[in-house]
Design a protein around this motif. Structure first.
Motif, PDB file in Angstrom:
ATOM      1  N   THR A 131       0.685  -1.208  -0.070  1.00  0.00           N
ATOM      2  CA  THR A 131       0.112  -0.030  -0.175  1.00  0.00           C
ATOM      3  C   THR A 131       0.944   1.292   0.130  1.00  0.00           C
ATOM      4  O   THR A 131       1.872   1.321   0.618  1.00  0.00           O
ATOM      5  N   GLN A 345      -7.131  -9.504  -7.593  1.00  0.00           N
ATOM      6  CA  GLN A 345      -7.642  -8.900  -6.325  1.00  0.00           C
ATOM      7  C   GLN A 345      -8.695  -9.662  -5.537  1.00  0.00           C
ATOM      8  O   GLN A 345      -9.214 -10.486  -6.100  1.00  0.00           O
ATOM      9  N   PHE A 352      -6.728  -3.106   2.127  1.00  0.00           N
ATOM     10  CA  PHE A 352      -7.352  -2.185   0.986  1.00  0.00           C
ATOM     11  C   PHE A 352      -8.654  -1.678   1.207  1.00  0.00           C
ATOM     12  O   PHE A 352      -9.643  -1.756   0.324  1.00  0.00           O
ATOM     13  N   LEU A 360      -6.724   5.420  -4.400  1.00  0.00           N
ATOM     14  CA  LEU A 360      -6.158   4.234  -3.809  1.00  0.00           C
ATOM     15  C   LEU A 360      -5.889   3.340  -5.203  1.00  0.00           C
ATOM     16  O   LEU A 360      -5.301   2.283  -5.004  1.00  0.00           O
ATOM     17  N   ASP A 363      -2.394   1.925  -4.302  1.00  0.00           N
ATOM     18  CA  ASP A 363      -2.412   0.757  -3.397  1.00  0.00           C
ATOM     19  C   ASP A 363      -2.238  -0.552  -4.132  1.00  0.00           C
ATOM     20  O   ASP A 363      -3.306  -1.091  -4.688  1.00  0.00           O
ATOM     21  N   ASP A 366      -2.952  -5.238  -4.292  1.00  0.00           N
ATOM     22  CA  ASP A 366      -4.155  -6.433  -4.429  1.00  0.00           C
ATOM     23  C   ASP A 366      -3.853  -6.891  -5.887  1.00  0.00           C
ATOM     24  O   ASP A 366      -4.404  -8.034  -6.113  1.00  0.00           O
TER      25      ASP A 366
END
Length: 510
Positions: A131, A345, A352, A360, A363, A366
């Motif tokens: 992240t 993901q 997340f 986002l 990040d 994922d």
């Protein structure tokens, strides 16, 4: 601080070892600085000898000898810091000097000082790449570096996606995973039982990771169809198309063609334009395994060997090979943005969260198979800043020039036979050394049997003397031969000359 503490025989007793006086201990700054300075002295001394041609590449011991020479066991009680420093010295004493100018054993050689500094910094930061909130700079650097690599591949504006992974084998497996998801997205939830029998295609000289990836993903190694190569190790497009048609007639579904840009042994570059035409015709995902050859994209003189790579759906590129970035540094680049995220993901809500206060899209964790992911980008980014693209280009051009120098030295030299004719495509130069006892023998099975034993014996002697290291292997119907590769910026013409003469010295009596 008095650190002369006696060890307790009772593991459950409170015991304050020397390491407990290091940070984060209260007032641990001086002890920590002293210890790390001692470690740094060991490392710097090793670095200097690493490039010294008068030192050994390897201090070889057989496994049982090395196991018996030191006590490697893990104990209940701690060692002193002096013993810890001794452990460090011993580890480096028997380490292979991969930055030595005469180390040619693997595709990854050399030791870049800026890259090393970046690796030290990365370990000091000790964070995870999943992240933005815990790796803000490194996540941004991964974003800009992958975009730059996609631009160099030829995708407009550097559009697409990508990730740094733990080596080219994992990057290739990512490509298979994404290609399968693109064709059959339901496989993510329902598994292989819900989709038809898939087949992938790659050359008979491709890296074993294509089959390994197929095994890991449940596709099966029998579903990887090997395509014939020409005499120089390049995939034959007509055979690829023939095998695709055959597979479709049997009811199989072709989902991926993995072309190779720089094969492991011959250094061959598959004809990417012709392969791209076939993939387009049959609507098959085209992957290019450029783990070894991708670095040539940095060279204006040699990048033509990857003409057509811009038409690929995905590309593996290992900067830790031809570009000399410290291990490990491998990238998987994908032309279609968002596909990796959809494929991988899992929406872990403890990592997340969707209501964070920043963008986002940064990040990135994922879209990876891993949760914990090492920071591999910083050493590449910092080296790129230090060298510029022109610095990488000069390094690559020099290594290819050295390979051509070796080829010219041995092509007419008595006792040397080239495995494939013609100038090297990459820095791979493959050859046999034929000792005097075999030079006048008739070319028959007995000669081949004897010749197959030459390279292993010379390699063993190299390691025991510690003078140099170069790899060997058989391939197809060709018995053991040397595979010379050059990616070390420390190597020079004198090291090529030394290698040739050392092979002759170690093999003349065979």
């Amino acid at each position: 601080v008095d650190m002369n503490l006696s060890a307790s025989s009772n593991p459950s007793e409170t015991f304050y070892a020397e390491w407990q006086y290091l940070l984060p201990a209260s007032d641990g700054e001086l002890a920590t600085l002293s210890f790390l300075q001692d470690v740094m002295d060991i490392l710097l001394q090793y670095l200097v000898t690493n490039f010294d041609r008068s030192t050994k590449v390897i201090d070889f011991h057989y496994p049982n000898e090395l196991l018996q020479e030191y006590n490697w066991d893990l104990a209940d009680q701690p060692q002193t810091l002096e013993e810890i420093l001794s452990n460090c010295r011993i580890a480096l004493k028997y380490a292979i000097k991969t930055g030595h100018p005469r180390y040619f054993n693997q595709l990854s050689t050399g030791l870049d000082m800026v890259g090393l500094a970046a690796d030290w910094l990365t370990s000091t930061a000790n964070t995870n790449m999943f992240t933005y909130e815990i790796a803000p700079v490194f996540v941004l650097l991964e974003y800009v570096t992958l975009r730059k690599m996609r631009e160099i591949i030829g995708w407009p504006g550097g559009a697409g996606d990508g990730i740094f992974s733990p080596g080219g084998a994992i990057s290739n497996m990512y490509a298979m995973l994404i290609a399968r998801f693109k064709m059959f997205p339901e496989v993510k939830e329902k598994g292989m039982a819900a989709i038809p029998r898939l087949v992938a295609f790659t050359s008979e000289h491709s890296h074993f990771s294509v089959k390994k990836g197929a095994a890991a993903l449940g596709i099966g190694t029998d579903s990887v169809i090997l395509i014939r190569c020409d005499d120089r190790g390049k995939m034959i497009p007509s055979d690829l198309e023939r095998r695709i048609v055959e597979a479709k007639q049997k009811g199989f579904v072709p989902f991926l063609v993995s072309a190779t840009a720089g094969t492991t042994v011959y250094g061959a570059f598959d004809p990417l334009i012709a392969i791209a035409d076939i993939c387009k015709k049959y609507k098959i995902w085209m992957h290019v395994d450029g783990a070894w050859g991708g670095g040539l994209l940095m060279s204006r003189k040699h990048k033509w060997k990857l003409n057509g790579v811009e038409r690929a759906n995905s590309v593996t590129w290992n900067p830790h090979k031809m570009m000399g970035v410290p291990l490990q540094c491998s990238a998987l680049l994908v032309r279609e943005e968002g596909l990796m995220q959809s494929c991988n993901q899992m929406h872990a809500s403890y990592l997340f969260q969707q209501d964070k206060h920043y963008d986002l899209s940064y990040d990135t964790g994922d879209k990876a198979l891993q949760c914990g992911r090492h920071v591999d980008v910083f050493k590449l980014w910092l080296m790129w800043r230090a060298k510029g693209t022109v610095g990488f280009e000069a390094h690559i051009d020099k290594c290819l020039e050295l390979a051509e120098y070796l080829y010219n030295k041995i092509k007419n030299r008595e006792g040397f036979e080239l495995v494939i004719e013609g100038k090297p495509q990459h820095t791979n130069v493959c050859f046999w050394y034929v000792p005097p006892s075999l030079r006048n023998m008739e070319d028959n099975e007995e000669r081949m049997n004897r010749l197959s034993k030459v390279a292993p014996v010379i390699k063993a002697r190299m390691m025991e003397y510690g003078t140099t290291m170069v790899s060997y292997q058989p391939l197809g119907d060709k018995v053991n031969f040397f595979r010379m590769v050059i990616s070390n910026p420390a190597a020079a013409h004198q090291d090529i000359d030394f290698l040739i003469e050392e092979i002759e010295r170690l093999g003349q009596d065979l």
